[in-house]
Design an enzyme around this catalytic site. Structure first.
Site, mmCIF file in Angstrom:
data_model
loop_
_atom_site.group_PDB
_atom_site.id
_atom_site.type_symbol
_atom_site.label_atom_id
_atom_site.label_comp_id
_atom_site.label_asym_id
_atom_site.label_seq_id
_atom_site.Cartn_x
_atom_site.Cartn_y
_atom_site.Cartn_z
ATOM 1 N N CYS A 381 2.882 0.923 0.727
ATOM 2 C CA CYS A 381 4.123 0.188 0.477
ATOM 3 C C CYS A 381 5.255 0.663 1.382
ATOM 4 C CB CYS A 381 4.479 0.250 -1.007
ATOM 5 S SG CYS A 381 5.518 -1.134 -1.515
ATOM 6 N N HIS A 508 -0.321 -1.694 -3.652
ATOM 7 C CA HIS A 508 -0.667 -0.347 -4.141
ATOM 8 C C HIS A 508 -2.105 -0.368 -4.675
ATOM 9 C CE1 HIS A 508 3.525 1.319 -4.426
ATOM 10 N NE2 HIS A 508 3.808 0.046 -4.418
ATOM 11 N N GLU A 510 -4.046 1.895 -5.315
ATOM 12 C CA GLU A 510 -4.338 3.014 -6.238
ATOM 13 C C GLU A 510 -4.270 2.597 -7.708
ATOM 14 O OE1 GLU A 510 -1.930 2.926 -4.030
ATOM 15 O OE2 GLU A 510 0.034 3.262 -4.953
HETATM 16 N N1 GLN Z 1 11.455 0.173 -1.160
HETATM 17 C C1 GLN Z 1 10.403 -0.636 -0.642
HETATM 18 C C2 GLN Z 1 10.493 -2.087 -1.068
HETATM 19 O O1 GLN Z 1 11.137 -2.394 -2.046
HETATM 20 C C3 GLN Z 1 9.033 -0.072 -0.983
HETATM 21 C C4 GLN Z 1 8.712 -0.013 -2.445
HETATM 22 C C5 GLN Z 1 7.505 0.817 -2.745
HETATM 23 O O2 GLN Z 1 7.117 1.706 -1.996
HETATM 24 N N2 GLN Z 1 6.898 0.594 -3.887
HETATM 25 O O3 GLN Z 1 9.909 -2.928 -0.433
#
Ligand code: GLN
Length: 536
Positions: A381, A508, A510
Site C-alpha cells: 500500500c 493488503h 496479508e
Molecule cells: N496513506 C496511503 C493511502 O491512503 C496508504 C494507506 C495504507 O498504507 N494503507 O493511500
C-alpha cells in the site's frame, strides 16, 4: 438454537485472550461444528478505523470493508472463515443505534437507560450476528479487563444471556494472568481477584484459562479452582509457547476440547488437527533462515503490522524457512541515527503500509538503496506508493515527485487522491475499503504469483498511482501488472528484468493469509528470496 461461548479477561489486557478465543473456535470447528466469532470492544469509537496503531495495534480489514480490531484477524486465521464488520461490536456502535432509535421515536414515552435498552441492544446484536451466520456456536470475546467501567454493560448483557438461552447453551471462559515474580514464585492472587470481580458482576466462570510464563503448578491450579468455586479440571494451564498457533494443540492435549463439549452438551467428536499440526511442526522445525528488514514507522509496537508478520510466518513455514525480522524505524533513517547501508545485509525488505509524512523520506531512501542493489522488495500500500515516488525521482528524474498526501504542492503528483475521495470530509469508514477485484496482466510477476486473471484482495487507502503518469512510468520500466476492475486504478507494480523481486501492491494481501492457506504474494516473495540467496 445456537450456543454461546463468552470469553472474558482478567488482570491485564494483552494476555492473548484473542488467541484463546480463536483456539477454542478452531477446536470446536475441528469437531465438525460450525463456528463464528464476535469481538466486543468497549471503547466509544464506532470502529477502529480512526485509531492510531500506537494506541490499538493493527487495524484489520474485513472482506466487506470493516476496519476492525486485530482479534478479528486471529479469528479469521484460526477458523479459516471470513467475518464481516458486524462481528466487531463497540460501545460506539451500540450507542449509535440506540440513539438513532430514540430519535426515531422507537422508545416513545420511555426513559432510555443502560439497563434494559443498551443491554438489550447488545444482546440483540450478538444474537443477530450468530443467527445470520447460521453457526452452531458463537464465540463472544469481551475486550479489556473485567472491572473496567466501559465493559460493564456488555458483561451485564452476557450475564442475562445465560438466563435467556439456558445453562447448556452458554459457557463462560475467563482468561487471567498468573505472574511469575522475581523470586521465581508463580502467584495466583491476581487470578483470584479477577474471578471475584467477575462473580461480583454475577458471572460464575465455567472454565479458567491461566496464562503464565510457565506451566501452572498443580498446587496453584487447586488453589485457583477452590477460590473460583470450580473443580480443578476446569482450570487449564496456558503457558508461553513458541508460536500462538500451538495454543489449540496444547489446550487439546490437556482435555480442553472434551471439557468444552461436555459443558456445552455437544457430542464429542475427535477433532482432526493433522493439517494444523503439520503447519506448527513445519514452523518449529524449519531448517533454513532468512532475514527480512521491515521498514515502517510504527515499528516500536510490533502489533501495528500483525497481519504482515503472520503472513510471513505462514509463508515461512510452508517454505521450510524461519524468517527473522529486523525493524527499521523510517524516521531514524531520516535523522541518520541508522546506517542506511545496514539494510543491505538483509535478504529482503518489506516497505510497510502507513499514512502521513513522518518517516516517508526515510522509506524512500531505503527503497532507493534496495532497488539499486537489486534486493528483494515487497511494498504494501503506502510502501508501494513510495516505490513509485522513488522510481519517478531517481529513475525518471522528476526530482520533486511525491504523493500529494505528503506534499500537496509537488510539481509531480505521481500518487494522488482517488477522484471519488475528493470532497469527503468525514474520516470514519470513508477510505476505499475491503475486497475489490484486480485484473492480473499475463507474463508478469503478478501472474506468476496468482496464476489467474481475476483476483480479490482487501484494500484500505485514499491514494492511488496517478493515471496521467502511467505511460511515463511504464516506458521507463515500471510495469503496472494489476488493475482494479471497476475503475482501472493500478493495483500491482513491478520492475521488468529486476534481478530478484521488486513487487508493490496497493492492496493488503496479508489480510487474507492463513496458516493453512498462505497468501500467494507472501509465498512467492519468500520463495524468490530463497532463490536469490542461492544465486548470490
Ligand atoms: N496513506 C496511503 C493511502 O491512503 C496508504 C494507506 C495504507 O498504507 N494503507 O493511500
Amino acid at each position: 438454537m445456537p450456543k454461546y461461548v463468552f470469553i472474558t479477561g482478567g488482570v491485564l489486557s494483552g494476555l492473548g485472550k484473542g488467541v484463546v478465543t480463536a483456539s477454542t473456535g478452531l477446536l470446536l470447528k475441528s469437531m465438525g461444528y460450525s463456528v463464528t466469532a464476535i469481538k466486543i470492544d468497549p471503547y466509544v469509537n464506532v470502529d477502529a478505523g480512526t485509531m492510531n496503531p500506537y494506541m490499538h495495534g493493527e487495524i484489520f480489514v474485513t472482506e466487506d470493508g470493516g476496519e476492525t480490531d486485530l482479534d478479528i484477524g486471529h479469528y479469521e486465521r484460526f477458523l479459516g472463515i471470513d467475518l464481516t464488520k458486524k462481528h466487531n461490536i463497540t460501545t460506539g456502535r451500540i450507542f449509535y443505534s440506540v440513539i438513532t432509535k430514540e430519535r426515531r421515536g422507537e422508545y416513545l414515552g420511555k426513559c432510555v437507560q443502560i439497563i434494559p435498552h443498551v443491554t438489550d441492544e447488545i444482546k440483540k446484536s450478538i444474537k443477530e450476528i450468530v443467527r445470520e451466520s447460521g453457526s452452531d456456536i458463537g464465540l463472544v470475546e469481551i475486550g479489556g479487563t473485567v472491572g473496567d467501567i466501559e465493559s460493564l454493560p456488555f458483561l451485564e448483557a452476557i450475564r442475562q444471556m445465560r438466563i435467556e438461552e439456558g445453562v447448556e447453551n452458554t459457557l463462560y471462559i475467563h482468561v487471567a494472568l498468573s505472574p511469575v515474580i522475581s523470586t521465581g514464585e508463580q502467584k495466583t492472587k491476581p487470578v483470584q481477584h479477577s474471578v471475584n470481580e467477575l462473580r461480583r458482576i454475577g458471572i460464575q466462570p465455567d472454565i479458567i484459562i491461566v496464562r503464565s510464563s510457565r506451566e501452572l503448578e498443580e498446587e496453584n491450579r487447586a488453589k485457583i479452582a477452590l477460590y473460583a468455586n470450580l473443580p480443578p479440571q476446569a482450570v487449564f494451564s496456558d503457558p508461553d509457547v513458541d508460536t500462538i498457533y500451538r495454543v489449540p494443540l496444547l489446550l487439546h492435549g490437556r482435555g480442553y476440547t472434551r471439557y468444552l463439549a461436555n459443558k456445552l452438551k455437544l457430542e464429542y467428536r475427535e477433532p482432526d488437527l493433522s493439517r494444523w499440526k503439520e503447519f506448527v511442526d513445519r514452523f518449529a522445525h524449519a531448517n533454513k533462515v532468512i532475514k527480512i528488514a521491515m521498514i515502517g514507522k510504527y515499528t516500536r509496537i510490533r502489533d501495528s503490522y500483525l497481519s504482515i508478520v503472520e503472513a510471513l510466518k505462514h509463508s515461512g513455514a510452508w517454505n521450510n524457512v524461519r524468517i527473522e525480522l529486523e525493524w527499521f524505524e523510517a524516521t531514524d533513517i531520516e535523522n541518520r541515527r541508522l546506517h542506511l547501508e545496514d539494510i543491505l545485509y538483509y535478504d529482503g525488505a518489506v516497505i510497510l503500509p502507513g499514512f502521513g509524512r513522518r518517516g516517508s523520506e526515510g522509506k524512500i531512501e531505503a527503497i532507493r538503496i534496495l532497488r539499486e542493489h537489486d534486493k528483494p522488495v515487497l511494498g504494501i500500500c503506502f510502501g508501494m506508493e513510495l516505490m513509485v515516488v522513488e522510481f519517478a525521482r531517481n529513475v525518471i528524474g522528476l526530482t520533486r515527485a511525491n504523493s500529494s498526501e505528503l506534499d500537496p504542492n509537488t510539481p509531480y503528483p505521481v500518487v494522488d487522491l482517488i477522484p471519488s475521495q475528493r470532497g469527503i470530509r468525514e474520516f470514519g469508514g470513508t477510505m476505499r475499503l475491503g475486497s475489490y477485484p484486480i485484473r492480473v496482466i499475463k507474463n508478469t510477476e503478478a501472474w506468476r504469483i496468482y496464476g489467474r486473471e481475476i483476483v480479490y484482495e482487501r484494500h484500505r487507502h485514499r491514494y492511488v498511482i496517478n493515471p496521467s503518469y502511467i505511460d511515463l512510468l511504464e516506458s521507463n520500466g515500471l510495469k503496472i501488472s494489476g488493475w482494479s476492475l471497476e475503475e482501472n486504478y493500478p493495483e500491482f507494480i513491478e520492475i521488468e528484468n529486476y534481478k530478484s523481486i521488486y513487487f508493490g501492491t496497493q492492496a493488503h494481501p496479508e489480510f487474507k493469509s492463513r496458516p493453512l492457506e498462505p497468501s500467494p504474494v507472501y509465498m512467492y516473495f519468500v520463495k524468490k528470496i530463497l532463490e536469490t540467496k542461492k544465486v548470490l
